[in-house]
Scaffold this active site. Structure first.
Site, mmCIF file in Angstrom:
data_model
loop_
_atom_site.group_PDB
_atom_site.id
_atom_site.type_symbol
_atom_site.label_atom_id
_atom_site.label_comp_id
_atom_site.label_asym_id
_atom_site.label_seq_id
_atom_site.Cartn_x
_atom_site.Cartn_y
_atom_site.Cartn_z
ATOM 1 N N SER A 106 0.839 -1.209 0.000
ATOM 2 C CA SER A 106 0.000 0.000 0.000
ATOM 3 C C SER A 106 0.870 1.254 0.000
ATOM 4 O O SER A 106 1.746 1.403 0.849
ATOM 5 C CB SER A 106 -0.877 0.037 1.254
ATOM 6 N N HIS A 111 -3.058 1.158 -4.500
ATOM 7 C CA HIS A 111 -2.649 0.015 -5.329
ATOM 8 C C HIS A 111 -3.103 0.276 -6.774
ATOM 9 O O HIS A 111 -4.289 0.194 -7.079
ATOM 10 C CB HIS A 111 -3.273 -1.289 -4.812
ATOM 11 N N HIS A 160 -5.546 -8.776 -2.383
ATOM 12 C CA HIS A 160 -5.741 -9.095 -0.972
ATOM 13 C C HIS A 160 -6.887 -10.091 -0.814
ATOM 14 O O HIS A 160 -7.889 -10.006 -1.523
ATOM 15 C CB HIS A 160 -6.062 -7.830 -0.164
ATOM 16 N N TYR A 189 -9.047 -10.129 1.513
ATOM 17 C CA TYR A 189 -10.301 -9.471 1.925
ATOM 18 C C TYR A 189 -11.059 -8.866 0.742
ATOM 19 O O TYR A 189 -12.223 -8.490 0.882
ATOM 20 C CB TYR A 189 -10.034 -8.395 2.999
ATOM 21 N N GLU A 190 -10.414 -8.786 -0.425
ATOM 22 C CA GLU A 190 -11.118 -8.280 -1.612
ATOM 23 C C GLU A 190 -12.049 -9.351 -2.188
ATOM 24 O O GLU A 190 -12.799 -9.074 -3.124
ATOM 25 C CB GLU A 190 -10.111 -7.844 -2.671
ATOM 26 N N ALA A 231 2.602 -2.213 3.957
ATOM 27 C CA ALA A 231 2.341 -1.235 5.013
ATOM 28 C C ALA A 231 1.757 -2.017 6.177
ATOM 29 O O ALA A 231 0.860 -2.833 5.976
ATOM 30 C CB ALA A 231 1.344 -0.202 4.511
ATOM 31 N N MET A 248 -2.412 -7.317 6.373
ATOM 32 C CA MET A 248 -3.419 -8.174 5.724
ATOM 33 C C MET A 248 -2.927 -8.740 4.395
ATOM 34 O O MET A 248 -3.704 -8.931 3.457
ATOM 35 C CB MET A 248 -4.709 -7.354 5.482
ATOM 36 N N SER A 249 -1.620 -8.967 4.305
ATOM 37 C CA SER A 249 -1.076 -9.434 3.016
ATOM 38 C C SER A 249 0.196 -10.246 3.227
ATOM 39 O O SER A 249 0.447 -10.753 4.308
ATOM 40 C CB SER A 249 -0.781 -8.224 2.120
ATOM 41 N N ASN A 293 1.693 2.876 11.218
ATOM 42 C CA ASN A 293 0.958 3.343 12.405
ATOM 43 C C ASN A 293 1.302 2.425 13.571
ATOM 44 O O ASN A 293 1.787 1.314 13.368
ATOM 45 C CB ASN A 293 -0.559 3.313 12.139
ATOM 46 N N HIS A 336 -6.878 3.940 6.912
ATOM 47 C CA HIS A 336 -6.048 3.769 5.712
ATOM 48 C C HIS A 336 -5.415 5.086 5.249
ATOM 49 O O HIS A 336 -4.366 5.081 4.616
ATOM 50 C CB HIS A 336 -6.886 3.129 4.595
HETATM 51 C C1 R1P Z 1 -4.776 -1.430 5.327
HETATM 52 O O1 R1P Z 1 -4.452 -0.099 5.566
HETATM 53 C C2 R1P Z 1 -4.156 -1.965 4.070
HETATM 54 O O2 R1P Z 1 -2.749 -1.652 4.061
HETATM 55 C C3 R1P Z 1 -1.987 -2.851 4.007
HETATM 56 C C4 R1P Z 1 -2.919 -3.887 4.602
HETATM 57 O O3 R1P Z 1 -2.560 -5.218 4.260
HETATM 58 C C5 R1P Z 1 -4.255 -3.477 4.041
HETATM 59 O O4 R1P Z 1 -4.415 -3.921 2.707
HETATM 60 O O5 R1P Z 1 -1.746 -3.087 2.623
HETATM 61 P P1 R1P Z 1 -0.503 -3.917 2.042
HETATM 62 O O6 R1P Z 1 -0.275 -5.066 2.968
HETATM 63 O O7 R1P Z 1 -0.905 -4.330 0.674
HETATM 64 O O8 R1P Z 1 0.684 -2.968 2.031
#
Ligand code: R1P
Length: 286
Positions: free
Chosen positions: A35, A68, A90, A92-93, A120, A223-224, A247, A261
C-alpha cells in the site's frame, strides 16, 4: 472451496507465455509493492506496463484498494531486469488464496529467482516508531491456522513439494544485505527486524487482538504478504520482506487513536523515498 478455486499449471503457463511474448525483459527479481509503495515501479527504466485487466488469468479489481494502481511493470532498476506488481491482491477483496498468489507462480515461470515483498503494517512492538522499516525475519500465518493456506488442495509437483519447509522462509543472506545497504544509505537508524503477522482483514485489529498478537511474538500486523511468501517458497524462490510501520496499533482502552487507511498512506508518502533508495541499491547486490 479452496480445491475448486485452484488454478492449473496450464493457466499459470498461459499467463507467463503471454507476458514473455510481449516483453524482451527476463527479470530475475520480482517486487510486490505494498500500500502506497507503488512508487518503486516508477523508478524502473525502459518500462513495459500491463494493466492487470489485460493479462489473461490475472484478477482484475486490485485497483479498488487506494494506494494500489493495478498494473504489472517490467523494466530495469540499476541495470537489472525487474518486474514490479504495482498493487497486489488481498484476500479481503474476495479472492481465493490461489488468486491472491497467482502472480507469484507466474513470476516463477518467467524465470524469477528472488521476490521482494513490501507492505504497510501496524507496529505491535512497543519499541517501533511510525516510519520504521521492519525487515521480516519470520511470519505468523494466522489465516493458515484457520485453513486458508494457498497450498491447500492438490499439490502440483511442477511447482514444489507437498510439505514445504517454512523455517527458512526469509533468506538469511538477503537480510544481511539489507542491513548493510541500510547502513550505507542512511536508513540504519530506522531499520528493525521482526515478525510479521497476517490477519485476513479488512477490519483493523481490536485492542484485545493487538494484545494477543503481542503475546504471540508478532512485531507487525497486516493483511497481506504471507500467502505470497508461502507460494514463493514452495516453488523455491528466495524471499526478502519489508514492512513499513505506518501506524502504531492501539492497545490502550483510553486512547482516542483509530487505525485508518489515510494515515497508512500518509506514512508511506513520508518514507517512500527511503524504501525506494534501500530497494534500488539492494538490487545490484542480489
Ligand atoms: C490497510 O491499511 C491496508 O494496508 C496494508 C494492509 O494489508 C491493508 O491492505 O496493505 P498492504 O499489505 O498491501 O501494504
Amino acid at each position: 472451496s479452496s480445491s475448486t478455486s485452484q488454478c492449473s499449471y496450464e493457466e499459470y503457463k498461459e499467463t507467463a507465455d503471454w507476458l514473455l511474448a510481449r516483453t524482451e525483459q527476463r527479470p530475475k527479481v520480482a517486487i510486490i509493492c505494498g500500500s502506497g509503495l507503488g512508487g518503486l515501479a516508477d523508478l524502473l527504466d525502459d518500462k513495459t506496463t500491463f494493466p492487470y485487466e489485460d493479462i489473461p488469468g490475472f484478477p482484475t479489481t486490485a485497483s479498488t484498494v487506494p494506494g494500489h494502481a493495478g498494473q504489472l511493470v517490467f523494466g530495469r532498476l540499476q541495470g537489472r531486469d525487474c518486474v514490479c506488481m504495482q498493487g497486489r491482491f488481498h484476500f479481503y477483496e474476495g479472492y481465493s488464496m490461489h488468486k491472491v498468489t497467482y502472480p507469484v507462480r507466474v513470476f516463477y515461470l518467467l524465470g524469477v529467482k528472488t521476490v521482494i515483498v513490501t507492505n504497510a503494517a501496524g507496529g505491535l512492538n512497543g519499541s517501533y516508531e511510525v516510519g520504521d522499516i521492519m525487515l521480516i525475519k519470520d511470519h505468523i500465518n494466522m489465516p493458515g491456522f484457520a485453513g486458508q493456506n494457498p497450498l491447500c488442495g492438490h499439490n502440483d509437483v511442477r511447482f514444489g513439494e507437498r510439505f514445504p519447509c517454512m523455517s527458512d522462509a526469509y533468506d538469511h543472506e538477503l537480510r544481511a544485505l539489507v542491513k548493510q545497504t541500510a547502513e550505507e544509505q542512511g536508513c540504519g537508524s530506522f531499520l528493525q527486524e521482526g515478525v510479521y503477522c497476517m490477519l485476513a482483514g479488512p477490519t483493523y485489529e481490536t485492542i484485545a487482538e493487538c494484545k494477543l498478537l503481542q503475546k504471540l511474538g508478532a512485531d507487525c500486523v497486516g493483511m497481506s504478504t504471507v500467502p505470497e511468501v508461502v507460494v514463493a517458497r514452495h516453488c523455491g524462490l528466495r524471499v526478502l520482506g519489508l514492512s513499513l510501520v505506518t501506524n502504531k496499533v492501539v492497545t490502550d482502552y483510553d486512547s482516542v487513536e483509530k487505525a485508518n487507511h489515510e494515515e497508512v498512506l500518509r506514512t508511506t508518502q513520508r518514507r517512500t523515498q527511503d524504501v525506494q533508495r534501500l530497494v534500488s541499491h539492494l538490487i545490484p547486490k542480489i
